[in-house]
Write a protein that holds these residues in place. Structure first.
Motif, PDB file in Angstrom:
ATOM      1  N   GLN A  42       5.837  -4.146  19.262  1.00 43.78           N
ATOM      2  CA  GLN A  42       4.723  -4.645  18.661  1.00 43.78           C
ATOM      3  C   GLN A  42       4.960  -6.191  17.996  1.00 43.78           C
ATOM      4  O   GLN A  42       4.054  -6.770  17.872  1.00 43.78           O
ATOM      5  N   ARG A  43       6.124  -6.374  17.599  1.00 46.69           N
ATOM      6  CA  ARG A  43       6.439  -7.839  17.276  1.00 46.69           C
ATOM      7  C   ARG A  43       6.245  -8.881  18.135  1.00 46.69           C
ATOM      8  O   ARG A  43       5.786 -10.007  17.976  1.00 46.69           O
ATOM      9  N   VAL A  44       6.561  -8.553  19.347  1.00 50.71           N
ATOM     10  CA  VAL A  44       6.399  -9.585  20.601  1.00 50.71           C
ATOM     11  C   VAL A  44       4.937  -9.582  20.858  1.00 50.71           C
ATOM     12  O   VAL A  44       4.428 -10.787  21.074  1.00 50.71           O
ATOM     13  N   ALA A  45       4.299  -8.259  20.712  1.00 53.17           N
ATOM     14  CA  ALA A  45       2.933  -8.498  21.011  1.00 53.17           C
ATOM     15  C   ALA A  45       2.169  -9.331  19.951  1.00 53.17           C
ATOM     16  O   ALA A  45       1.082  -9.934  20.418  1.00 53.17           O
ATOM     17  N   GLU A  46       2.625  -9.495  18.838  1.00 55.95           N
ATOM     18  CA  GLU A  46       2.022 -10.225  17.790  1.00 55.95           C
ATOM     19  C   GLU A  46       2.065 -11.650  18.161  1.00 55.95           C
ATOM     20  O   GLU A  46       1.232 -12.448  17.922  1.00 55.95           O
ATOM     21  N   LEU A  47       3.427 -11.959  18.739  1.00 53.54           N
ATOM     22  CA  LEU A  47       3.530 -13.458  19.147  1.00 53.54           C
ATOM     23  C   LEU A  47       2.505 -13.769  20.323  1.00 53.54           C
ATOM     24  O   LEU A  47       1.876 -14.776  20.500  1.00 53.54           O
ATOM     25  N   VAL A  48       2.354 -12.799  21.049  1.00 54.60           N
ATOM     26  CA  VAL A  48       1.421 -12.738  22.269  1.00 54.60           C
ATOM     27  C   VAL A  48      -0.139 -13.390  21.444  1.00 54.60           C
ATOM     28  O   VAL A  48      -0.902 -14.164  21.981  1.00 54.60           O
ATOM     29  N   LYS A  49      -0.551 -12.424  20.667  1.00 54.26           N
ATOM     30  CA  LYS A  49      -1.796 -12.695  19.947  1.00 54.26           C
ATOM     31  C   LYS A  49      -1.883 -13.955  19.357  1.00 54.26           C
ATOM     32  O   LYS A  49      -2.929 -14.532  19.454  1.00 54.26           O
ATOM     33  N   ARG A  50      -0.943 -14.278  18.747  1.00 52.81           N
ATOM     34  CA  ARG A  50      -0.829 -15.655  18.038  1.00 52.81           C
ATOM     35  C   ARG A  50      -1.219 -16.748  19.212  1.00 52.81           C
ATOM     36  O   ARG A  50      -1.677 -17.926  18.808  1.00 52.81           O
ATOM     37  N   ALA A  51      -0.113 -16.548  19.945  1.00 49.14           N
ATOM     38  CA  ALA A  51      -0.338 -17.723  21.145  1.00 49.14           C
ATOM     39  C   ALA A  51      -1.733 -17.865  21.760  1.00 49.14           C
ATOM     40  O   ALA A  51      -2.068 -18.916  22.109  1.00 49.14           O
ATOM     41  N   ALA A  52      -2.151 -16.788  21.904  1.00 47.09           N
ATOM     42  CA  ALA A  52      -3.701 -16.549  22.558  1.00 47.09           C
ATOM     43  C   ALA A  52      -4.553 -17.455  21.484  1.00 47.09           C
ATOM     44  O   ALA A  52      -5.748 -18.007  21.879  1.00 47.09           O
ATOM     45  N   ALA A  53      -4.517 -17.022  20.256  1.00 46.22           N
ATOM     46  CA  ALA A  53      -5.273 -17.597  19.036  1.00 46.22           C
ATOM     47  C   ALA A  53      -5.041 -18.955  18.916  1.00 46.22           C
ATOM     48  O   ALA A  53      -6.186 -19.795  18.703  1.00 46.22           O
ATOM     49  N   ASP A  54      -4.023 -19.451  19.159  1.00 46.89           N
ATOM     50  CA  ASP A  54      -3.691 -20.963  19.248  1.00 46.89           C
ATOM     51  C   ASP A  54      -4.292 -21.696  20.546  1.00 46.89           C
ATOM     52  O   ASP A  54      -4.229 -22.886  20.495  1.00 46.89           O
ATOM     53  N   GLY A  55      -4.618 -20.889  21.351  1.00 46.74           N
ATOM     54  CA  GLY A  55      -5.330 -21.588  22.856  1.00 46.74           C
ATOM     55  C   GLY A  55      -4.145 -21.747  23.712  1.00 46.74           C
ATOM     56  O   GLY A  55      -4.713 -22.240  24.745  1.00 46.74           O
ATOM     57  N   ASP A  56      -3.091 -21.206  23.615  1.00 46.21           N
ATOM     58  CA  ASP A  56      -2.021 -21.513  24.420  1.00 46.21           C
ATOM     59  C   ASP A  56      -2.042 -20.652  25.721  1.00 46.21           C
ATOM     60  O   ASP A  56      -1.300 -20.864  26.898  1.00 46.21           O
ATOM     61  N   LEU A  57      -2.416 -19.385  25.475  1.00 42.43           N
ATOM     62  CA  LEU A  57      -2.422 -18.139  26.465  1.00 42.43           C
ATOM     63  C   LEU A  57      -3.835 -17.769  26.601  1.00 42.43           C
ATOM     64  O   LEU A  57      -4.647 -17.944  25.634  1.00 42.43           O
ATOM     65  N   ARG A  58      -4.056 -17.182  27.763  1.00 41.78           N
ATOM     66  CA  ARG A  58      -5.298 -16.576  28.235  1.00 41.78           C
ATOM     67  C   ARG A  58      -5.975 -15.580  26.983  1.00 41.78           C
ATOM     68  O   ARG A  58      -5.116 -14.790  26.925  1.00 41.78           O
ATOM     69  N   ALA A  59      -6.989 -15.787  26.412  1.00 41.01           N
ATOM     70  CA  ALA A  59      -7.571 -14.678  25.529  1.00 41.01           C
ATOM     71  C   ALA A  59      -8.091 -13.720  26.137  1.00 41.01           C
ATOM     72  O   ALA A  59      -8.446 -12.522  25.501  1.00 41.01           O
ATOM     73  N   ASP A  60      -8.415 -13.585  27.748  1.00 38.23           N
ATOM     74  CA  ASP A  60      -9.051 -12.521  28.273  1.00 38.23           C
ATOM     75  C   ASP A  60      -8.199 -11.351  28.826  1.00 38.23           C
ATOM     76  O   ASP A  60      -8.489 -10.686  29.588  1.00 38.23           O
ATOM     77  N   VAL A  61      -6.761 -11.572  28.424  1.00 38.12           N
ATOM     78  CA  VAL A  61      -5.729 -10.550  28.994  1.00 38.12           C
ATOM     79  C   VAL A  61      -5.098 -10.161  27.547  1.00 38.12           C
ATOM     80  O   VAL A  61      -5.055 -10.686  26.591  1.00 38.12           O
ATOM     81  N   ASP A  62      -5.464  -8.863  27.507  1.00 39.12           N
ATOM     82  CA  ASP A  62      -5.111  -8.086  26.232  1.00 39.12           C
ATOM     83  C   ASP A  62      -3.795  -8.315  25.995  1.00 39.12           C
ATOM     84  O   ASP A  62      -2.823  -8.282  26.715  1.00 39.12           O
ATOM     85  N   ALA A  63      -3.324  -8.484  24.634  1.00 34.72           N
ATOM     86  CA  ALA A  63      -2.061  -8.626  24.288  1.00 34.72           C
ATOM     87  C   ALA A  63      -1.092  -7.808  24.458  1.00 34.72           C
ATOM     88  O   ALA A  63       0.028  -7.901  24.736  1.00 34.72           O
ATOM     89  N   ARG A  64      -1.515  -6.429  24.164  1.00 37.44           N
ATOM     90  CA  ARG A  64      -0.493  -5.175  24.421  1.00 37.44           C
ATOM     91  C   ARG A  64      -0.375  -5.190  25.866  1.00 37.44           C
ATOM     92  O   ARG A  64       0.897  -4.861  26.212  1.00 37.44           O
ATOM     93  N   LEU A  65      -1.295  -5.330  26.711  1.00 44.11           N
ATOM     94  CA  LEU A  65      -1.305  -5.204  28.094  1.00 44.11           C
ATOM     95  C   LEU A  65      -0.024  -6.313  28.621  1.00 44.11           C
ATOM     96  O   LEU A  65       0.565  -6.069  29.577  1.00 44.11           O
ATOM     97  N   GLY A  87       7.762 -23.116  14.774  1.00 44.55           N
ATOM     98  CA  GLY A  87       6.991 -23.796  15.846  1.00 44.55           C
ATOM     99  C   GLY A  87       5.804 -22.919  16.203  1.00 44.55           C
ATOM    100  O   GLY A  87       5.568 -21.963  15.642  1.00 44.55           O
ATOM    101  N   ARG A  88       5.327 -23.501  17.282  1.00 50.07           N
ATOM    102  CA  ARG A  88       4.074 -22.805  18.086  1.00 50.07           C
ATOM    103  C   ARG A  88       4.488 -21.488  18.524  1.00 50.07           C
ATOM    104  O   ARG A  88       5.560 -21.369  18.954  1.00 50.07           O
ATOM    105  N   ALA A  89       3.664 -20.428  18.206  1.00 55.68           N
ATOM    106  CA  ALA A  89       3.543 -19.055  18.886  1.00 55.68           C
ATOM    107  C   ALA A  89       4.300 -19.065  20.083  1.00 55.68           C
ATOM    108  O   ALA A  89       5.110 -18.196  20.501  1.00 55.68           O
ATOM    109  N   LEU A  90       3.755 -19.890  21.050  1.00 53.25           N
ATOM    110  CA  LEU A  90       4.032 -19.649  22.640  1.00 53.25           C
ATOM    111  C   LEU A  90       5.553 -20.029  22.732  1.00 53.25           C
ATOM    112  O   LEU A  90       5.947 -19.579  23.532  1.00 53.25           O
TER     113      LEU A  90
END
Length: 203
Positions: free
Chosen positions: A129-152, A80-83
């Motif tokens: 790191q594996r969770v951070a990758e999900l955060v990055k993918r969700a941001a790339a999908d447009g479901d999470l804010r892209a202005d917040v660093d994934a690792r943060l 499913g979707r990363a989010l």
């Protein structure tokens, strides 16, 4: 300090006692004598099953890590979707922390003073790191804010989750009084997801 009766002694009960003592005294502050007294068995009986206290630490931390990594292998964490996958991992991580509270608490307290602790910290980073990758993918999908660093965002998310180990007490939660508030793991998990992602979602 409560003890385990001789007639109920098993490797699992020894591990449970060791984790409790490690969490109470700190791993570095725990001796085999402390473990012997807490378990109600002789040191030689302990050595019959393990080489020493670091093996007990390794077994305990492995239990916590195996439970956490198993979450990443669940179907809902990989489909499913990363989010949606991220929210599932968040919920299940909370549930694992609460069901394996003594073991995860011990994992969160390692500082890299032994080979086992160094290994555990490396595994924790891999999980993060594996969770951070999900955060990055969700941001790339447009479901999470892209202005917040994934690792943060990942650090903040785990900061919220890990704090549960400091205040949640299963015995009080079961009675509905005091710290724990009587909330089930599902209720706490849902509260974490709603609180954390309210500020991260784009819609």
């Amino acid at each position: 300090m409560p003890t385990v009766k001789r007639d109920t002694y098993t490797p699992d009960s020894l591990l449970s006692v060791a984790v409790r003592v490690f969490n109470e005294r700190g791993y570095d502050g725990t001796s085999m004598e402390h473990l012997s007294k807490a378990a109600g068995i002789s040191k030689s009986s302990i050595y019959h099953h393990v080489r020493g206290k670091e093996e007990l630490l390794h077994r305990a931390i492995s239990r916590a890590l195996d439970s956490l990594f198993a979450v990443l292998d669940e179907p809902a964490a990989g489909e499913g979707r990363a989010l949606a996958r991220l929210e599932h991992v968040t919920r299940r991580t909370v549930e694992v922390l609460m069901s394996e509270l003594p073991y995860v608490t011990l994992l969160l307290r390692v500082r890299g003073n032994t080979d086992t602790e160094v290994w555990a910290m490396g595994r924790r980073r891999e999980f993060d790191q594996r969770v951070a990758e999900l955060v990055k993918r969700a941001a790339a999908d447009g479901d999470l804010r892209a202005d917040v660093d994934a690792r943060l965002a990942t650090r903040l998310l785990f900061g919220m989750i890990n704090s549960i180990a400091e205040w949640y007490r299963p015995d009080r939660a079961a009675s509905g009084h005091g710290t724990g508030g009587g909330d089930t793991s599902a209720e706490v998990a849902e509260a974490v997801v709603r609180t954390a992602f309210a500020g991260l979602r784009t819609h």
